[in-house]
Scaffold this motif. Structure first.
Motif, PDB file in Angstrom:
ATOM      1  N   GLY A 297       0.821  -1.201   0.000  1.00 44.36           N
ATOM      2  CA  GLY A 297       0.000   0.000   0.000  1.00 44.36           C
ATOM      3  C   GLY A 297       0.853   1.249   0.000  1.00 44.36           C
ATOM      4  N   ARG A 298       0.216   2.395  -0.132  1.00 40.84           N
ATOM      5  CA  ARG A 298       0.942   3.669  -0.198  1.00 40.84           C
ATOM      6  C   ARG A 298       1.697   3.968   1.078  1.00 40.84           C
ATOM      7  NH1 ARG A 298      -3.398   7.765  -3.167  1.00 40.84           N
ATOM      8  NH2 ARG A 298      -3.512   6.620  -5.169  1.00 40.84           N
ATOM      9  N   ALA A 299       1.024   3.753   2.213  1.00 44.66           N
ATOM     10  CA  ALA A 299       1.657   4.048   3.506  1.00 44.66           C
ATOM     11  C   ALA A 299       2.343   2.826   4.088  1.00 44.66           C
ATOM     12  CB  ALA A 299       0.615   4.577   4.484  1.00 44.66           C
ATOM     13  N   GLY A 300       2.225   1.675   3.412  1.00 42.85           N
ATOM     14  CA  GLY A 300       2.836   0.453   3.928  1.00 42.85           C
ATOM     15  C   GLY A 300       2.126  -0.100   5.138  1.00 42.85           C
ATOM     16  N   GLY A 301       0.846   0.260   5.325  1.00 38.01           N
ATOM     17  CA  GLY A 301       0.143  -0.191   6.514  1.00 38.01           C
ATOM     18  C   GLY A 301      -0.519  -1.546   6.364  1.00 38.01           C
ATOM     19  N   LYS A 302      -0.769  -1.963   5.116  1.00 36.82           N
ATOM     20  CA  LYS A 302      -1.429  -3.244   4.904  1.00 36.82           C
ATOM     21  C   LYS A 302      -0.385  -4.335   4.746  1.00 36.82           C
ATOM     22  CE  LYS A 302      -5.136  -5.352   2.202  1.00 36.82           C
ATOM     23  NZ  LYS A 302      -6.079  -5.167   1.082  1.00 36.82           N
ATOM     24  N   MET A 303      -0.565  -5.439   5.483  1.00 35.20           N
ATOM     25  CA  MET A 303       0.393  -6.538   5.461  1.00 35.20           C
ATOM     26  C   MET A 303      -0.115  -7.642   4.529  1.00 35.20           C
ATOM     27  SD  MET A 303       2.622  -5.268   7.480  1.00 35.20           S
ATOM     28  CE  MET A 303       3.734  -6.631   7.776  1.00 35.20           C
ATOM     29  N   ARG A 304       0.791  -8.149   3.708  1.00 32.09           N
ATOM     30  CA  ARG A 304       0.440  -9.213   2.776  1.00 32.09           C
ATOM     31  C   ARG A 304       1.363 -10.412   2.982  1.00 32.09           C
ATOM     32  NH1 ARG A 304      -3.204  -7.955  -0.995  1.00 32.09           N
ATOM     33  NH2 ARG A 304      -3.637  -5.739  -1.431  1.00 32.09           N
ATOM     34  N   PRO A 305       0.855 -11.621   2.751  1.00 35.71           N
ATOM     35  CA  PRO A 305       1.696 -12.821   2.936  1.00 35.71           C
ATOM     36  C   PRO A 305       2.782 -12.918   1.867  1.00 35.71           C
ATOM     37  CG  PRO A 305      -0.442 -13.423   2.036  1.00 35.71           C
ATOM     38  CD  PRO A 305      -0.525 -11.972   2.376  1.00 35.71           C
ATOM     39  N   ARG A 306       3.848 -13.600   2.210  1.00 30.92           N
ATOM     40  CA  ARG A 306       4.950 -13.832   1.284  1.00 30.92           C
ATOM     41  C   ARG A 306       4.967 -15.294   0.866  1.00 30.92           C
ATOM     42  NH1 ARG A 306      10.397 -11.880   3.868  1.00 30.92           N
ATOM     43  NH2 ARG A 306      11.112 -12.453   1.784  1.00 30.92           N
ATOM     44  N   LYS A 307       5.696 -15.584  -0.177  1.00 31.99           N
ATOM     45  CA  LYS A 307       5.783 -16.952  -0.661  1.00 31.99           C
ATOM     46  C   LYS A 307       6.607 -17.804   0.300  1.00 31.99           C
ATOM     47  CE  LYS A 307       5.420 -15.838  -5.581  1.00 31.99           C
ATOM     48  NZ  LYS A 307       6.093 -15.922  -6.910  1.00 31.99           N
ATOM     49  N   LEU A 308       6.171 -19.039   0.490  1.00 30.24           N
ATOM     50  CA  LEU A 308       6.890 -19.963   1.370  1.00 30.24           C
ATOM     51  C   LEU A 308       8.315 -20.184   0.864  1.00 30.24           C
ATOM     52  CD1 LEU A 308       6.887 -21.998   3.738  1.00 30.24           C
ATOM     53  CD2 LEU A 308       6.003 -23.707   2.128  1.00 30.24           C
ATOM     54  N   ARG A 309       8.485 -20.252  -0.443  1.00 29.25           N
ATOM     55  CA  ARG A 309       9.808 -20.468  -1.021  1.00 29.25           C
ATOM     56  C   ARG A 309      10.784 -19.374  -0.615  1.00 29.25           C
ATOM     57  NH1 ARG A 309       9.153 -20.111  -7.046  1.00 29.25           N
ATOM     58  NH2 ARG A 309       9.015 -17.893  -6.522  1.00 29.25           N
ATOM     59  N   ASP A 310      10.336 -18.115  -0.644  1.00 29.18           N
ATOM     60  CA  ASP A 310      11.220 -16.998  -0.292  1.00 29.18           C
ATOM     61  C   ASP A 310      11.508 -16.962   1.207  1.00 29.18           C
ATOM     62  OD1 ASP A 310      11.104 -16.343  -2.971  1.00 29.18           O
ATOM     63  OD2 ASP A 310       9.509 -14.854  -2.698  1.00 29.18           O
ATOM     64  N   LEU A 311      10.502 -17.286   2.003  1.00 27.96           N
ATOM     65  CA  LEU A 311      10.673 -17.231   3.459  1.00 27.96           C
ATOM     66  C   LEU A 311      11.672 -18.267   3.956  1.00 27.96           C
ATOM     67  CD1 LEU A 311       6.967 -16.660   4.561  1.00 27.96           C
ATOM     68  CD2 LEU A 311       8.855 -15.053   4.830  1.00 27.96           C
ATOM     69  N   VAL A 312      11.579 -19.501   3.450  1.00 28.80           N
ATOM     70  CA  VAL A 312      12.499 -20.544   3.932  1.00 28.80           C
ATOM     71  C   VAL A 312      13.911 -20.302   3.392  1.00 28.80           C
ATOM     72  CG1 VAL A 312      10.692 -22.254   4.260  1.00 28.80           C
ATOM     73  CG2 VAL A 312      11.830 -22.090   2.045  1.00 28.80           C
ATOM     74  N   ALA A 313      14.019 -19.718   2.224  1.00 29.14           N
ATOM     75  CA  ALA A 313      15.348 -19.414   1.694  1.00 29.14           C
ATOM     76  C   ALA A 313      16.024 -18.330   2.527  1.00 29.14           C
ATOM     77  CB  ALA A 313      15.240 -18.975   0.232  1.00 29.14           C
ATOM     78  N   GLU A 314      15.233 -17.380   2.998  1.00 26.51           N
ATOM     79  CA  GLU A 314      15.774 -16.257   3.761  1.00 26.51           C
ATOM     80  C   GLU A 314      16.038 -16.612   5.215  1.00 26.51           C
ATOM     81  OE1 GLU A 314      13.910 -12.077   5.312  1.00 26.51           O
ATOM     82  OE2 GLU A 314      13.581 -12.585   3.212  1.00 26.51           O
ATOM     83  N   ASN A 315      15.163 -17.407   5.813  1.00 36.12           N
ATOM     84  CA  ASN A 315      15.259 -17.670   7.252  1.00 36.12           C
ATOM     85  C   ASN A 315      15.859 -19.027   7.601  1.00 36.12           C
ATOM     86  OD1 ASN A 315      13.585 -15.338   8.638  1.00 36.12           O
ATOM     87  ND2 ASN A 315      12.441 -15.946   6.817  1.00 36.12           N
ATOM     88  N   VAL A 316      15.762 -19.979   6.700  1.00 40.01           N
ATOM     89  CA  VAL A 316      16.239 -21.334   7.002  1.00 40.01           C
ATOM     90  C   VAL A 316      17.392 -21.735   6.096  1.00 40.01           C
ATOM     91  CG1 VAL A 316      15.500 -23.731   7.366  1.00 40.01           C
ATOM     92  CG2 VAL A 316      13.857 -21.887   7.671  1.00 40.01           C
TER      93      VAL A 316
END
Length: 362
Positions: A297-316
């Protein structure tokens, strides 16, 4: 244009002048006139010959073939069209003469190109194809990018070492509480937009498989979604003995989740296609956990889910859903969801424990 006389012609003219001066005065006027006339005729003949030579150099007519030679300037390249009716010997001489003329006009050999008449288009096409076939230049990573990647990898390894130490300290009774699931669907209906369960998988804390089966689809499948689901027609055929009916899978999954904390990514879709429900307080959906979501969003206030592939690559540091692997693997995705949950489990459980009974449960 000033006429040009060869050395031989000039010497002959000087000789005639000398003979004219030394001639006796007794020579008749008629003889003098005859000599002057012959001299003038010879000079005119030489001058006309030189004019014809200059005209031939500038004329577009070719002596050997009689065809018109065409030259065109394309950018810095001089293209000379060779008449197609010339023999090989005549064509060789033609090229030699034209190259000499082009050099005199300031063109270098590497900027001169000869094309046979009638093959201009094919030659240009060949040049374009040759340029297209040139291998692309190799791109090398910047040193700053390599250093940044190395630093991020080192940080991830340190974080995973600490996380593994924490996970190793989790008592077995706590580990038994968690089960991760993932499902694959196929499309049914006219447009294939409606989803039907095609495969269901469940794993425990350590990634051991608790349930993994294909599901028979009695309805006509209009979109197998193989590139995403990895499901083939024979996997869910009604005659496949290794597959289960939907009712059997739903019953087995409900029995498996009794008293368990359900872990997964975008569990709304999995529960919907399984046609089961699970208490919200005992559900850990990594797609809805705010620290794992991205602002939009414009103000960055709305949160949206991320892809599982990107999350596990970044965190695991895991790599799942690789390109060319033939689609997703529900067992692999379930294990990835569990590993991702382990990274945020302590913080997540503390947040839930600190909330009141009336608060939202994650």
């Amino acid at each position: 244009m000033t006429p040009f006389f060869s050395k031989k012609a000039k010497a002959e003219m000087r000789s005639r002048k000398r003979r004219k001066k030394n001639t006796s005065s007794v020579v008749s006027t008629h003889e003098v006139e005859d000599e002057g006339t012959s001299q003038s005729a010879h000079s005119d003949e030489l001058e006309n010959g030189l004019k014809r030579s200059a005209a031939e150099m500038q004329s577009p007519e070719d002596e050997s073939g009689g065809s018109c030679k065409k030259t065109k300037l394309n950018s810095d390249m001089l293209t000379i069209i060779v008449p197609s009716n010339l023999t090989s010997k005549e064509a060789k001489k033609f090229r030699k003469d034209e190259r000499r003329k082009a050099r005199s006009n300031g063109h270098t050999d590497d900027k001169i190109r000869f094309v046979i008449e009638g093959k201009e288009q094919s030659q240009e096409t060949q040049d374009a194809d040759a340029a297209a076939k040139k291998p692309p230049k190799k791109s090398f990573p910047r040193i700053n990018d390599l250093l940044s990647e190395h630093a991020n990898q080192k940080k991830l390894e340190e974080r995973m070492t600490k996380q593994n130490a924490i996970n190793d300290g989790v008592p077995p009774s706590e580990k038994e509480r968690y089960v991760a699931i993932d499902c694959e669907m196929v499309g049914i209906g006219t447009s294939g937009a409606k989803s039907a369960l095609a495969r269901a998988s469940a794993v425990d804390w350590d990634g051991n498989i608790l349930l993994d089966t294909f599901v028979r689809v009695p309805e006509r499948v209009t979109d197998f979604r193989t590139f995403v689901s990895g499901v083939r027609p024979k996997d869910i055929h009604v005659k496949n003995e290794n597959a289960m009916n939907h009712s059997e899978v739903r019953e087995a999954m409900e029995k498996l989740l009794i008293g368990k904390i359900l872990v997964g990514h975008a569990l709304k879709n999995d529960l919907s296609v399984l046609m089961i429900s699970h208490p919200r307080s005992e559900t850990r959906d990594t797609a809805k956990y705010k620290p794992l979501m991205r602002p939009s969003g414009r103000a960055g206030g709305k949160m949206r889910p991320r892809k599982l592939r990107d999350l596990v690559a970044e965190n695991v540091g895991m790599e799942i859903q690789k390109k060319g692997s033939g689609g997703h693997d529900s067992v692999e995705d379930a294990r990835a969801s569990m590993e991702l949950f382990k990274c945020v489990r302590v913080r997540w459980e503390k947040e839930l424990a600190g909330k009141t009974k009336g608060g939202k449960g994650g």
